[in-house]
Design a protein around this motif. Sequence first.
Motif, PDB file in Angstrom:
ATOM      1  N   PHE A   1       0.844  -1.190   0.000  1.00 53.80           N
ATOM      2  CA  PHE A   1       0.000   0.000   0.000  1.00 53.80           C
ATOM      3  C   PHE A   1       0.881   1.242   0.000  1.00 53.80           C
ATOM      4  O   PHE A   1       1.853   1.337   0.751  1.00 53.80           O
TER       5      PHE A   1
ATOM      6  N   CYS B   1      -3.429   6.847   0.190  1.00 49.60           N
ATOM      7  CA  CYS B   1      -4.812   6.960  -0.244  1.00 49.60           C
ATOM      8  C   CYS B   1      -5.357   8.324   0.158  1.00 49.60           C
ATOM      9  O   CYS B   1      -5.051   8.837   1.226  1.00 49.60           O
TER      10      CYS B   1
ATOM     11  N   SER C   1      -6.747   4.848  -4.103  1.00 51.03           N
ATOM     12  CA  SER C   1      -5.799   4.069  -3.307  1.00 51.03           C
ATOM     13  C   SER C   1      -4.669   3.616  -4.226  1.00 51.03           C
ATOM     14  O   SER C   1      -4.924   3.115  -5.321  1.00 51.03           O
TER      15      SER C   1
ATOM     16  N   LEU D   1     -13.642   3.044   4.169  1.00 53.29           N
ATOM     17  CA  LEU D   1     -12.696   2.303   3.343  1.00 53.29           C
ATOM     18  C   LEU D   1     -11.517   1.899   4.218  1.00 53.29           C
ATOM     19  O   LEU D   1     -10.938   2.732   4.918  1.00 53.29           O
TER      20      LEU D   1
ATOM     21  N   VAL E   1      -7.777  -0.363   4.438  1.00 56.02           N
ATOM     22  CA  VAL E   1      -6.669  -1.006   3.741  1.00 56.02           C
ATOM     23  C   VAL E   1      -5.768  -1.637   4.791  1.00 56.02           C
ATOM     24  O   VAL E   1      -5.355  -0.970   5.743  1.00 56.02           O
TER      25      VAL E   1
ATOM     26  N   VAL F   1      -8.185  -4.258   0.272  1.00 54.92           N
ATOM     27  CA  VAL F   1      -9.064  -3.091   0.381  1.00 54.92           C
ATOM     28  C   VAL F   1     -10.463  -3.590   0.701  1.00 54.92           C
ATOM     29  O   VAL F   1     -10.961  -4.516   0.053  1.00 54.92           O
TER      30      VAL F   1
ATOM     31  N   GLU G   1     -14.343  -1.917   1.319  1.00 51.39           N
ATOM     32  CA  GLU G   1     -15.280  -0.796   1.428  1.00 51.39           C
ATOM     33  C   GLU G   1     -16.535  -1.317   2.104  1.00 51.39           C
ATOM     34  O   GLU G   1     -17.177  -2.246   1.604  1.00 51.39           O
TER      35      GLU G   1
END
Length: 715
Positions: free
Chosen positions: A543, A546, A603, A623, A625, A640, A642
């Motif tokens: 990651f 974001c 993201s 959201l 992560v 990820v 949501e």
Amino acid sequence: MFQFTERETESLRKRAAQVPDILKELTRLTKEILQEPVLVPHTGIANWYMYYFCPDCSVPLTFNRHDRHHHSCPQCKKVFTGDPYDSAWWRIINGNNYTGAYHLGLLFLLTQDMRYARKGIEILSAYADYYRGYEVHGSIPYNGPGKVGAQTLDDANFTRNTAMAYDLLEPAMDEMQKKNIKEDLLQPAAEFLMPRRHRQRHNHELIISAAVGMAALILNREDWIQYAIYEDYGLLYQLEHGVRDSGMWFEGTFGYHFYALEGFFQYERFAVHTKHSHIHHPLYRRMLKAAAVCAQPDFNFPMINDTYSGHGSLKGKAGLYEFAYRETKDEELLEILRRMYQDKARGSLESFFWGAERLPEKKDTGKGAGWNEANSHPPIGQAGITSLRGRDDRYLLFKHDEFGGEHDHYDRLGLSFLAYGRRIAADLGTTGYGAVLHFDYYKNSGAHNTVTIGERNHPPGKACLTRFEEIDGVIYAEAVMDWKQEYEMPPIFTIPDWDESLYQGITMTRKLAWTEHYFAECFIVEGAEDQTIDWGMHIGGEFAGCSDSSGKRMMKPLGQRLSQKKPLRHMKDIYYIEETGEKAAAKLEEDAAFRQSECTVCSCFQVEEVGVKLYSYLPEGSLYVGKVPNNPSAEEISQVIERRNGRGQGEAETSEGRAKERQDQVVFLHVMEAYDKESVISWVQMDVGKEEAVISIEEMGIRKEIRFALSKTER
């Protein structure tokens, strides 16, 4: 001999003198077993191979023939002792023995060297001495017990392989050896298997049938042949009821698709010169072609469902295509073989023993894309798999199939995406079935790239493709999973791990727009009132940050687990964007500018040298992560999630003008781009109106729109 005629045997011996690599390979495969003393268990001690996995790393342990009490993990280096590892070690010994005896039989066939025959006969005779005394044992999920192993499948694999070895070695046996192996091994093995074949569709039942059929041919038992091949749940039943209209084996995984084909073809290669062969059955060719068109650009297969030892390569299955082409002369199978051998020499044992002596030269037909270069999909209205392809080795598999039983995963409408030779958002498959994470993580809906309701698994059902068309260079593929429709389970045994009551009023629709550089999607969920709705995507890298399009909502560390339920309890190091809030939600219906400026979140991830951007429409909810297990589980990837609730886009009571027919509809919108140098997307805005969802994209200075209709799914 059943497997080869006298003429074929003579031809193979002459060719072996011209192809020394064949003898070298067989010598390599039999070197250890030829040099070592015969090692056969005296009791029914062998356990399930799936226990021979590291419980922490979910990878197979390192096998050492000379140490039956210490078993090391190649990743974490831990050493495991005692059961189940010691007894699973014996399962590997059994497999090495029957495979070794078969290879020794092939060496004897080619060389007529009695050294190979004596060793192979010694192995078979040792099992004949002990088999009747083996205890029936094993309590493995989904499996009946075994004698040689802990499951009936172990005994079926053992029986068919010893039958093939016996057939090759029989010319070197004296009458006592023949009698001993037939009466004390093959006959009692078949008698053990027959009452344990279940009345279900399953790879186990076809392997049992193949094993009994091969033993029956050797023993000249016509009644057993009828049972194994022609009766309900026998070999032909499994073929004609286990293959979907698409040509895929019903269990829904490429691993088991080829495992089934290998089971069928081991029998067919054995029986090919008898009246009980059915190698010309058209479903065999359909199975071979259906899998080939789904292969990734690198010829590997996506790890959908229960794939636990690597996803495998189409090129590794060349022997099946070789045999089928030799017998049928099917031109499409020939073209698949040619593609396999573009950068790989044709010289395997399978091609030598079971393939045509020569493959015809290719003729220029002037046709367009090859079998693994074009998009593929089932007819509209049918279940199956859609595969989409594009530049830079882009590949997307869209899974809209029917429940496949024990080896299926609970991931209707799931995706697997690759680009630049990297697994960008790929299915993880699973680990050894005896490892904790098999049931605790990999099989669950939340461990896949789809939507999960209430953190519970999808129940069985049948999805279907509802649209596939190309408009102005964009391919639109849409599929529906409607749990309101009644679903009749096929004759398969499975242990429920889902919540039918939670999903019974729910319909999911996934709409994809596939372009040259990226894909967009609209995922619609209907009927999920008062439940959490999690859209999930697994990204195979790190990651990298974001934010929303305005830069106002930034990621924050969560500081705790997202859930205590499986599989999300394995998610850690979580960051999140908090909810928009009631004030913002109240503006969603009436203020389009607000929706466009505040509701698009990007993201970013790094998958080795490939950059990945995931644009999400987030008008409400959160959201998240975080890091989750990869496969093997000692590695980690990003996930990820949501999360929304079942009230739809914003609270219905905040807008009197909200259309009532959309109060139970939740819409997820996304754009995913993978790039190796620079992103071609400079700007994305998303909006959901009353009738359609619109994604606006600026691509290399040009603005484009992708529109998805939001009309209710037909009841």
